[in-house]
Design a protein around this motif. Structure first.
Motif, PDB file in Angstrom:
ATOM      1  N   LEU A 508      -6.760  -0.174  -1.607  1.00 51.15           N
ATOM      2  CA  LEU A 508      -6.558   0.137  -0.191  1.00 51.15           C
ATOM      3  C   LEU A 508      -5.065   0.284   0.038  1.00 51.15           C
ATOM      4  CD1 LEU A 508      -7.772   0.348   2.755  1.00 51.15           C
ATOM      5  CD2 LEU A 508      -7.183  -2.077   2.971  1.00 51.15           C
ATOM      6  N   ASP A 509      -4.670   1.400   0.615  1.00 52.77           N
ATOM      7  CA  ASP A 509      -3.247   1.661   0.900  1.00 52.77           C
ATOM      8  C   ASP A 509      -2.385   1.498  -0.352  1.00 52.77           C
ATOM      9  OD1 ASP A 509      -3.873   2.099   3.574  1.00 52.77           O
ATOM     10  OD2 ASP A 509      -3.550  -0.001   4.112  1.00 52.77           O
ATOM     11  N   GLY A 510      -2.913   1.937  -1.490  1.00 53.05           N
ATOM     12  CA  GLY A 510      -2.149   1.921  -2.730  1.00 53.05           C
ATOM     13  C   GLY A 510      -2.141   0.604  -3.469  1.00 53.05           C
ATOM     14  N   GLU A 511      -2.817  -0.416  -2.950  1.00 52.11           N
ATOM     15  CA  GLU A 511      -2.866  -1.728  -3.592  1.00 52.11           C
ATOM     16  C   GLU A 511      -4.277  -2.016  -4.091  1.00 52.11           C
ATOM     17  OE1 GLU A 511      -0.094  -5.108  -2.194  1.00 52.11           O
ATOM     18  OE2 GLU A 511      -0.794  -4.167  -0.341  1.00 52.11           O
ATOM     19  N   SER A 512      -4.385  -2.440  -5.355  1.00 49.90           N
ATOM     20  CA  SER A 512      -5.684  -2.784  -5.933  1.00 49.90           C
ATOM     21  C   SER A 512      -5.783  -4.296  -6.072  1.00 49.90           C
ATOM     22  CB  SER A 512      -5.848  -2.123  -7.314  1.00 49.90           C
ATOM     23  OG  SER A 512      -5.942  -0.724  -7.187  1.00 49.90           O
ATOM     24  N   LYS A 513      -6.746  -4.898  -5.380  1.00 46.59           N
ATOM     25  CA  LYS A 513      -6.961  -6.333  -5.450  1.00 46.59           C
ATOM     26  C   LYS A 513      -8.338  -6.663  -4.879  1.00 46.59           C
ATOM     27  CE  LYS A 513      -4.062  -6.815  -1.293  1.00 46.59           C
ATOM     28  NZ  LYS A 513      -2.853  -7.468  -0.718  1.00 46.59           N
ATOM     29  N   THR A 514      -8.682  -7.941  -4.906  1.00 49.14           N
ATOM     30  CA  THR A 514     -10.014  -8.348  -4.446  1.00 49.14           C
ATOM     31  C   THR A 514     -10.019  -8.816  -2.998  1.00 49.14           C
ATOM     32  OG1 THR A 514      -9.659 -10.607  -5.250  1.00 49.14           O
ATOM     33  CG2 THR A 514     -10.699  -9.045  -6.776  1.00 49.14           C
ATOM     34  N   ASN A 515      -8.854  -8.980  -2.419  1.00 49.30           N
ATOM     35  CA  ASN A 515      -8.766  -9.508  -1.059  1.00 49.30           C
ATOM     36  C   ASN A 515      -7.734  -8.694  -0.286  1.00 49.30           C
ATOM     37  OD1 ASN A 515      -9.698 -11.618   0.781  1.00 49.30           O
ATOM     38  ND2 ASN A 515      -7.592 -12.358   0.735  1.00 49.30           N
ATOM     39  N   HIS A 516      -8.123  -8.102   0.826  1.00 49.09           N
ATOM     40  CA  HIS A 516      -7.231  -7.249   1.602  1.00 49.09           C
ATOM     41  C   HIS A 516      -7.167  -7.733   3.054  1.00 49.09           C
ATOM     42  CE1 HIS A 516      -6.836  -3.994  -1.445  1.00 49.09           C
ATOM     43  NE2 HIS A 516      -8.051  -4.394  -1.802  1.00 49.09           N
ATOM     44  N   VAL A 517      -6.037  -7.469   3.699  1.00 51.80           N
ATOM     45  CA  VAL A 517      -5.889  -7.756   5.119  1.00 51.80           C
ATOM     46  C   VAL A 517      -5.758  -6.427   5.864  1.00 51.80           C
ATOM     47  CG1 VAL A 517      -4.507  -8.852   6.911  1.00 51.80           C
ATOM     48  CG2 VAL A 517      -4.806  -9.987   4.707  1.00 51.80           C
ATOM     49  N   LEU A 518      -6.766  -6.103   6.676  1.00 55.02           N
ATOM     50  CA  LEU A 518      -6.727  -4.913   7.512  1.00 55.02           C
ATOM     51  C   LEU A 518      -6.022  -5.260   8.818  1.00 55.02           C
ATOM     52  CD1 LEU A 518     -10.509  -3.903   7.159  1.00 55.02           C
ATOM     53  CD2 LEU A 518      -8.639  -3.541   5.524  1.00 55.02           C
ATOM     54  N   THR A 519      -5.216  -4.355   9.314  1.00 54.15           N
ATOM     55  CA  THR A 519      -4.574  -4.583  10.608  1.00 54.15           C
ATOM     56  C   THR A 519      -5.220  -3.650  11.625  1.00 54.15           C
ATOM     57  OG1 THR A 519      -2.799  -3.059   9.946  1.00 54.15           O
ATOM     58  CG2 THR A 519      -2.391  -5.423   9.697  1.00 54.15           C
ATOM     59  N   LEU A 520      -5.950  -4.247  12.533  1.00 56.13           N
ATOM     60  CA  LEU A 520      -6.675  -3.505  13.554  1.00 56.13           C
ATOM     61  C   LEU A 520      -5.836  -3.475  14.822  1.00 56.13           C
ATOM     62  CD1 LEU A 520      -9.419  -2.184  14.406  1.00 56.13           C
ATOM     63  CD2 LEU A 520     -10.114  -4.462  15.174  1.00 56.13           C
ATOM     64  N   SER A 521      -5.606  -2.283  15.359  1.00 55.73           N
ATOM     65  CA  SER A 521      -4.788  -2.176  16.571  1.00 55.73           C
ATOM     66  C   SER A 521      -5.376  -1.211  17.592  1.00 55.73           C
ATOM     67  CB  SER A 521      -3.368  -1.716  16.214  1.00 55.73           C
ATOM     68  OG  SER A 521      -3.406  -0.456  15.565  1.00 55.73           O
ATOM     69  N   LYS A 522      -6.416  -0.469  17.205  1.00 56.46           N
ATOM     70  CA  LYS A 522      -7.014   0.519  18.107  1.00 56.46           C
ATOM     71  C   LYS A 522      -8.439   0.122  18.462  1.00 56.46           C
ATOM     72  CE  LYS A 522      -4.275   4.201  15.940  1.00 56.46           C
ATOM     73  NZ  LYS A 522      -4.328   5.469  15.156  1.00 56.46           N
ATOM     74  N   SER A 523      -9.005   0.823  19.408  1.00 57.07           N
ATOM     75  CA  SER A 523     -10.386   0.550  19.790  1.00 57.07           C
ATOM     76  C   SER A 523     -11.331   0.798  18.638  1.00 57.07           C
ATOM     77  CB  SER A 523     -10.789   1.424  20.992  1.00 57.07           C
ATOM     78  OG  SER A 523     -10.012   1.100  22.116  1.00 57.07           O
TER      79      SER A 523
END
Length: 877
Positions: A508-523
């Motif tokens: 996700l976003d160029g990073e490969s790992k088992t745990n990601h943090v999505l940043t939600l800012s829109k509806s």
């Protein structure tokens, strides 16, 4: 309410104080009949105020009697000032002067437990939020910070211990046989942090050497019969001091740190500078009288109040609308501490379970308000779960967004930038933004928007492209005075699992790992994962990374995989809760229709696996095994039918207990190991699992289980095991429950805190004549209407008794309303908090809703305190 309605105070109307108090010199002449308080206030006009000719207005209380008033050496005659609405108003003042005020108060008659009052044989204070005005006239607001010097005079024989803030600078015996002690606090503070204690107390002493090699005296004071119960508190204090130095770089600043245990206290504890005053229930602990939960509460509260020395005292809130500035941040800090001292996963589950049950209900109720309220009538009503628990979740989100290193950099900047000042929530967020370079301007909406956001998530897997898209939408339901809600900025921690429960490494976003943090800012946002080899099971909102309600259409099979295999322990618990909720909702529907209860439980396979896997954290297993509570099921219900919820929970627990009877019996026996009691994480988890297993085993109807309950009760060498066995017996109509209750009281009648547990258990007991039992308890020698802990025990127990409180006649509601009306005149803070069960009337089934509403309307007809009026009037609006 019979008279005029109290008016609201608004954040938008904030003005800096017209006057400042550079030095406060207080003298207390303590006596059993009257106490004389003399204050010398070194005052000046505030150069930042635009009102250069404003009169001086000092706050006072209805029980404060003015004896004399002087400006510099001039005694003010009555015509040069006036007293109006418990305030002194002086029109003509110099730009700089000393105001001397002499007042008379009667602490022994102070039943509201604010200001200076008596508890047992001691004098003590509680000044947050506006208690100081019940002692003397003052600028009682948090942005007026002053250096305090306090002189205490009291009978040397009756009150050998005389304490106040800061360091003691002198002590002598005067010619009247009174001890005169003088305390000086070199750090400016608002009046709400003032403290005084006088009594005949025992002390446990120790020392702590700070990181700069300063030796600090540590003293914990109690009445003599409790001095053997504070060793654990001292240990927790020293661990808290060390942790705060290592985690936040915060060193204690005075030569002495003191804690005093008080029996009569409205709150849990108070962080007064250098002199913390504690409700005895949050300080006293011993294996024979304190449960594991009690030990953990003591540890957390001691830490919380100590951590306030920086996040609340050295940097305090500008006004009471900013209350979460200190409370939310400090709750987050004490949660971090408890996680480090015990199991992080278990601590997180416990905190979130409480948040989702109680704070979410508050968000959906009539007292819903933002973490930074826009207005209030009585500030005491805003010491709420929203301020504390949701406030802590907001700080936790900042921690997640910034990461450990940048968050520490931000907290250092915050403390350095604002040391000695009264500031705002925006100042805290700004320090985090400036230190990290991350734009948090949208994030600030969390402080101003009320309600619990709802996330709806859908997933779409493209097998040929090996991509997986998560679509996340957010909305916050409208709340009173906030019809429009804007999108919030929040972190959503996720992972992806295969069908066997193994973690997938995805990009996700160029990073490969088992745990990601999505940043939600829109509806609504779409997040695309790459290199996904198979259709995944999303593990969403790991660690409960944002305080939201989550909706994702999991299959039963997916929930089973998450429950048994997710590397995130919180989400394993969450999946089990979701499975249980689905089954319980089906049973609740059957109960409402008066149909026979029946279900094929999907929990059995997962529970059987949990009970057999000895490699798992035992506390986590016990939490997963616990079915969703009556309160949580009520919170998530559109229309609450208490009896149907109770029937459903009882049926499902018995079904599981009978199906896994042997597994629960084996689990109990494996963990029923005799050990010298220690309140450490390993032993606590073992006892926790043992007692959950015993509870289920007993529900199976097994004769062997009933014998085990009785045997554990009589052989237990610690309160955790004894009270667990007693509770199991009482809640399942065990043949010996009556004799066990009688024996328990006889054994512990001399221990007030244990008796409080007995009172609550008796009050919550589901019996045919429950209300008569409640009334008998309130006439019992063990009960005292003046003691908030005992009132909360009995009336809190009443609220937990479905058959008594929710009786179809409405008698339970009427009885609670009667007690609120009585306590409204004695202790308004306590009375307002007791209103909470009645304020949920709109969610109840129609027959009960009408009865609750009638009782609220009856209360509103009384002459009410601001505290009770605000809660009841908002509930009916």
């Amino acid at each position: 309410m019979k008279d005029g309605q109290p008016s609201a105070i608004y954040l938008k109307d904030y003005q800096v104080p017209a006057f400042l108090i550079d030095k406060t010199e207080l003298t207390f002449d303590l006596d059993e009949s009257v106490t004389i308080v003399t204050s010398r206030l070194h005052m000046r006009r505030n150069p930042e105020s635009k009102f250069r000719t404003s009169p001086l207005i000092l706050d006072g209380g209805e029980d404060v009697k003015l004896i004399a008033l002087a400006m510099d050496d001039y005694q003010l005659p009555p015509e040069e000032y006036r007293i109006q609405n418990h305030q002194i108003i002086i029109t003509a003042t110099a730009d700089q002067f000393i105001l001397t005020c002499e007042t008379l108060i009667e602490p022994q008659n102070n039943t509201r437990l604010e200001g200076l009052y008596r508890s047992s044989s001691m004098f003590c204070t509680q000044c947050e939020a506006e208690g100081f005005r019940h002692i003397t006239y003052y600028l009682d607001r948090p942005d007026v910070m002053s250096v305090f010097t306090t002189t205490i005079m009291a009978d040397a024989d009756k009150y050998p211990v005389l304490l106040s803030n800061g360091n003691e600078i002198s002590r002598e015996l005067n010619e009247d046989g009174k001890t005169v002690a003088v305390w000086h606090d070199p750090f400016p503070k608002p009046a709400y942090l003032f403290a005084l204690v006088a009594g005949n107390l025992e002390v446990l002493e120790d020392t702590f050497v700070t990181q700069s090699n300063r030796t600090v005296e540590l003293k914990i004071f109690t009445e003599s019969h409790n001095i053997d119960k504070v060793d654990y508190s001292m240990d927790a204090l020293k661990r808290s001091m060390k942790w705060d130095e290592e985690k936040y770089g915060r060193e204690y600043d005075l030569d002495i740190f003191m804690i005093v245990a008080v029996d009569d206290f409205n709150m849990g504890a108070m962080e007064n500078k250098g002199l913390n005053v504690f409700n005895s229930s949050c300080l006293l602990a011993s294996p024979k009288t304190t449960t594991d939960d009690g030990y953990q509460r003591v540890e957390a509260v001691v830490a919380h109040e100590y951590f306030h020395n920086w996040s609340g005292n050295r940097v305090t809130c500008r006004d009471w609308f900013q209350l979460s500035l200190k409370e939310g941040f400090t709750v987050f800090r004490d949660q971090q501490f408890s996680s480090d001292m015990n199991s992080p996963v278990v601590k997180r589950i416990e905190d979130v379970s409480f948040l989702k049950t109680a704070q979410f209900a508050e968000d959906a109720g009539p007292m819903s308000h933002p973490v930074r309220p826009a207005s209030f009538i009585e500030i005491s009503n805003f010491y709420t779960l929203t301020i504390y628990e949701k406030g802590a979740e907001i700080v936790r989100m900042i921690h997640t967004l910034l990461g450990e290193a940048l968050f520490r950099k931000g907290s250092d900047l915050y403390f350095d930038r604002h040391d000695g000042h009264a500031v705002t929530c925006d100042d805290f967020v700004q320090a985090m933004q400036d230190a990290s370079g991350i734009d948090l301007s949208q994030f600030k909406r969390w402080y101003s928007q009320a309600g619990t956001p709802r996330l709806t998530v859908t997933g779409d897997y493209d097998k040929s492209a090996k991509t997986y898209k998560l679509t996340v939408s957010q909305m916050t339901p409208t709340t009173s005075n906030q019809p429009t809600k804007l999108p919030l900025f929040m972190p959503i921690r996720v992972g992806l699992l295969d069908t066997k429960g193994q973690a997938l490494t995805v990009e996700l976003d160029g990073e490969s790992k088992t745990n990601h943090v999505l940043t939600l800012s829109k509806s609504e946002q779409v997040f695309e994962f790459f290199n996904v080899d198979e259709a995944p099971i999303p593990s969403l909102l790991r660690g409960f990374s944002a305080p939201v309600k989550l909706s994702y259409d999991y299959t039963v099979e997916q929930l089973a995989v998450l429950m048994s295999s997710d590397e995130d322990g919180f989400n394993r618990w969450s999946a089990a809760q979701e499975l249980a909720v689905r089954e319980l909702n089906a049973l609740i529907t059957q109960a409402k229709r008066n149909e026979p209860l029946s279900i094929e439980s999907q929990l059995l396979v997962g529970f059987k696996h949990l009970l057999s896997d000895e490699s798992l954290d035992k506390s986590m297993v016990s939490l997963i095994l616990n079915l969703p509570s009556q309160a949580y099921l009520s919170e998530i219900s559109d229309e609450v039918d208490p009896q149907a919820i109770k029937q459903a929970r009882t049926y499902l627990k018995q079904l599981i207990a009978k199906a896994l009877e042997q597994e629960f019996a084996d689990c109990y026996e494996r963990n029923n190991i005799a050990l010298d009691y220690l309140p450490n994480a390993e032993q606590i988890s073992q006892r926790q699992l043992k007692n959950v297993a015993l509870s289920y085993w007993n529900e199976s109807g097994s004769i062997a289980a009933k014998k085990a309950v009785l045997s554990q009760y009589h052989s237990a060498d610690n309160m955790t095991d004894q009270f667990s066995a007693l509770s199991i017996a009482v809640n399942t109509d065990h043949d010996d429950s009556t004799s066990m209750l009688e024996q328990f009281y006889d054994q512990w009648s001399h221990e007030a805190l244990v008796v409080n547990k007995w009172l609550m258990l008796r009050a919550a007991q589901e019996t045919e004549h429950g209300l008569e039992q409640i009334k008998a308890l309130m006439s019992h020698n063990a009960f005292d209407l003046k003691n908030p802990n005992k009132v909360r025990a009995v009336l809190g127990g009443l609220g937990n008794s479905v058959s008594t409180f929710h009786d179809e006649s409405g008698s339970g509601y009427a009885f609670l309303a009667d007690q609120i009306i009585v306590l409204n005149k004695r202790n308004p803070q306590l009375a307002s908090r007791l209103c909470t069960p009645l304020t949920r009337w709109r969610k109840m089934k129609p027959a009960l809703s009408v009865l609750m509403q009638q009782q609220l309307e009856r209360i509103l007809m009384e002459e009410l305190s601001k505290d009770v009026f605000e809660v009841v009037s908002k509930s009916l609006a």
